[in-house]
Scaffold this active site. Structure first.
Site, PDB file in Angstrom:
ATOM      1  N   SER A   1      14.447  63.528  55.759  1.00 18.66           N
ATOM      2  CA  SER A   1      14.774  64.926  55.483  1.00 18.66           C
ATOM      3  C   SER A   1      15.036  65.758  56.732  1.00 18.66           C
ATOM      4  CB  SER A   1      13.675  65.557  54.637  1.00 18.66           C
ATOM      5  OG  SER A   1      12.418  65.381  55.242  1.00 18.66           O
TER       6      SER A   1
ATOM      7  N   HIS B   1      15.775  63.224  48.866  1.00 18.22           N
ATOM      8  CA  HIS B   1      17.061  63.755  49.347  1.00 18.22           C
ATOM      9  C   HIS B   1      18.231  62.827  49.018  1.00 18.22           C
ATOM     10  CE1 HIS B   1      15.849  67.410  51.382  1.00 18.22           C
ATOM     11  NE2 HIS B   1      14.729  66.778  51.712  1.00 18.22           N
TER      12      HIS B   1
ATOM     13  N   LYS C   1      15.443  69.303  43.935  1.00 20.09           N
ATOM     14  CA  LYS C   1      16.513  69.526  44.913  1.00 20.09           C
ATOM     15  C   LYS C   1      17.859  69.478  44.185  1.00 20.09           C
ATOM     16  CE  LYS C   1      13.478  67.552  48.428  1.00 20.09           C
ATOM     17  NZ  LYS C   1      12.871  68.761  48.979  1.00 20.09           N
TER      18      LYS C   1
HETATM   19  N1  PMP Z   1       9.762  63.631  49.594  1.00 17.79           N
HETATM   20  C1  PMP Z   1      10.654  64.054  50.511  1.00 17.79           C
HETATM   21  C2  PMP Z   1      11.299  63.047  51.419  1.00 17.79           C
HETATM   22  C3  PMP Z   1      10.986  65.422  50.587  1.00 17.79           C
HETATM   23  O1  PMP Z   1      11.866  65.854  51.490  1.00 17.79           O
HETATM   24  C4  PMP Z   1      10.358  66.325  49.700  1.00 17.79           C
HETATM   25  C5  PMP Z   1      10.664  67.809  49.713  1.00 17.79           C
HETATM   26  N2  PMP Z   1      10.686  68.424  50.936  1.00 17.79           N
HETATM   27  C6  PMP Z   1       9.446  65.835  48.781  1.00 17.79           C
HETATM   28  C7  PMP Z   1       9.177  64.487  48.746  1.00 17.79           C
HETATM   29  C8  PMP Z   1       8.752  66.743  47.829  1.00 17.79           C
HETATM   30  O2  PMP Z   1       9.577  67.068  46.757  1.00 17.79           O
HETATM   31  P1  PMP Z   1       9.261  68.335  45.859  1.00 17.79           P
HETATM   32  O3  PMP Z   1       9.882  69.510  46.516  1.00 17.79           O
HETATM   33  O4  PMP Z   1       9.836  67.986  44.538  1.00 17.79           O
HETATM   34  O5  PMP Z   1       7.768  68.448  45.806  1.00 17.79           O
END
Ligand code: PMP
Length: 408
Positions: free
Chosen positions: A195, A223, A254
């Protein structure tokens, strides 16, 4: 009675905040007073937003809003209980069946967020007889999931199959008692798309290395969901690895445009998570509007493939523009494009100047990234027009010269 003011036992927090401010690491919240979108009102200023994860523009898609409104009319505002008590609605089950069809897996279980999917699944399937092998740049929720597990863990070098192989060979040789007794499970965990840098995990090599030693692979496609693979099915579909990745985590927060996470895999995986995954067992299920809108999103992704095409066309245009201007965009291969500026002070100033000129690009600084790798993290979406992207590039050009980050 004495009226002398008592000392504040939390006074140290003020000192910690002052220290963060002094080191340019304090992050204030920007507040949005419009809907999410490619153009949004943030802190009362109309800006081109390059900071949401709304990859396909689904947060405000008319079909999504309709689905949410219909669900509220029919089922009310909240679910009223955790899934295992009285909080499992037909909408939750329909969403899971639709996701399982979409992901080509036997079953899916949804969670309140991608974060809780990771912190739920990892400790539910690993224990002291197991080993977790994790990429060094995995997401915070994977790290927290590992902390909640009784299994020991080892880290391999970021996206480096040779390092993974070395770690696996050592683990197999030593075994769980140092004398070669095999682990019950070795679980190799990786983000599908990282990310902060926007690079894609080398999943074929990871799967191969895991298969050689009988390990299972878990990929967190937060992502990659809606971004990679056919109709946005994720990294497993992107690389043609269906059936070879035991645990796929996805987010509904997302590209799917709403809120939630899920675990896709076998029926036994789903069934054991229902018995053991703590966020599932101890936290209330999604409101009907959330489940209904997520369900609609999965259908839209299949009905409107032009959204993902547009996302990638915008990605190519914006990346090429940044490179042309002379910015360092690191190793990104996806719509996440970091603009790496170096120290946190320059980066925060850069972000503030972008904002004043009508472009919202968040700064990401230490400890989220290394001290000297502070960056503006940009994400384009399918909803941006060419004009918006070109205007944003013009502002990057102007601010880049003003702060001496680019020359020429
Ligand atoms: N895993 C990754 C790699 C992420 O980038 C994110 C969100 N930043 C999450 C999990 C968490 O997802 P959520 O926003 O649905 O809690």
């Amino acid at each position: 009675m004495g009226t002398a003011p008592r000392p504040d036992p939390l006074a140290f927090l003020g000192d910690e905040l002052a220290d963060l401010r002094k080191r340019h690491l304090f992050r204030p919240l920007r507040v949005m007073s419009s809907a999410q979108g490619p153009v949004a009102v943030m802190d009362e200023r109309l800006v081109i937003s390059l900071s949401s994860n709304d990859y396909l523009g689904l947060t405000h898609h008319p079909r999504m809003k309709r689905a949410a409104l219909d669900a509220v009319e029919r089922y009310g505002a909240g679910s009223g209980a955790v899934r295992t008590i009285a909080g499992t609605m037909t909408l939750h089950e329909e969403l899971e069946a639709e996701l399982a069809r979409f992901k080509h897996t036997e079953a899916v279980l949804t969670f309140q967020s991608g974060f809780t999917a990771n912190t739920g699944v990892i400790p539910a399937i690993t224990g002291e007889d197991d080993l977790i092998v994790s990429d060094e740049l995995n997401h915070a929720s994977i790290i927290d999931g590992m902390r909640l597990s009784k299994a020991p863990r080892v880290v391999y070098k970021h996206a480096d199959p040779a390092s993974l192989r070395e770690v696996l060979a050592g683990a197999v040789r030593r075994g769980r008692d140092g004398q070669g007794t095999p682990y019950r499970l070795i679980l190799v965990v990786t983000d599908g798309v990282f990310s902060m840098d926007g690079d894609i995990a080398p999943l074929p090599e990871i799967v191969e290395a895991a298969e050689e030693v009988g390990a299972a692979v878990m990929v967190d496609d937060a992502h990659a969901s809606g971004v990679l693979g056919r109709d946005g099915r994720g990294s497993v579909s992107h690389f043609g690895l269906e059936g070879r990745v035991a645990v796929q985590v996805g987010t509904l927060s997302k590209a799917v445009g709403v809120l939630g996470g899920y675990v896709a895999g076998s029926q036994s995986l789903r069934d054991i998570l229902i018995q053991r995954a703590r966020p599932f067992l101890f936290s209330t299920s999604h409101p009907p509007a959330v489940a209904a809108a997520c369900l609609e999103a999965i259908r839209i992704m299949q009905d409107e493939p032009e959204l993902i095409e547009r996302l990638w066309a915008n990605t190519r245009r914006f990346k090429a523009g940044l490179t042309r201007l002379g910015f360092d965009t690191g190793r990104s291969e996806t719509p996440i494009t970091p603009v790496i500026l170096g120290d946190s002070e320059t980066t925060i100033r850069f972000s503030n100047r972008l904002f004043e000129e009508g472009v919202f690009g968040t700064s990401v600084v230490y400890p989220t990234v290394a001290l000297d790798r502070a960056r503006i993290r940009t994400i384009v979406t399918a909803a941006h027009t060419d004009e918006m992207l070109d205007e944003a590039l013009g502002v990057f050009d102007q601010v880049g010269h003003e702060l001496g980050v680019i020359r020429g």
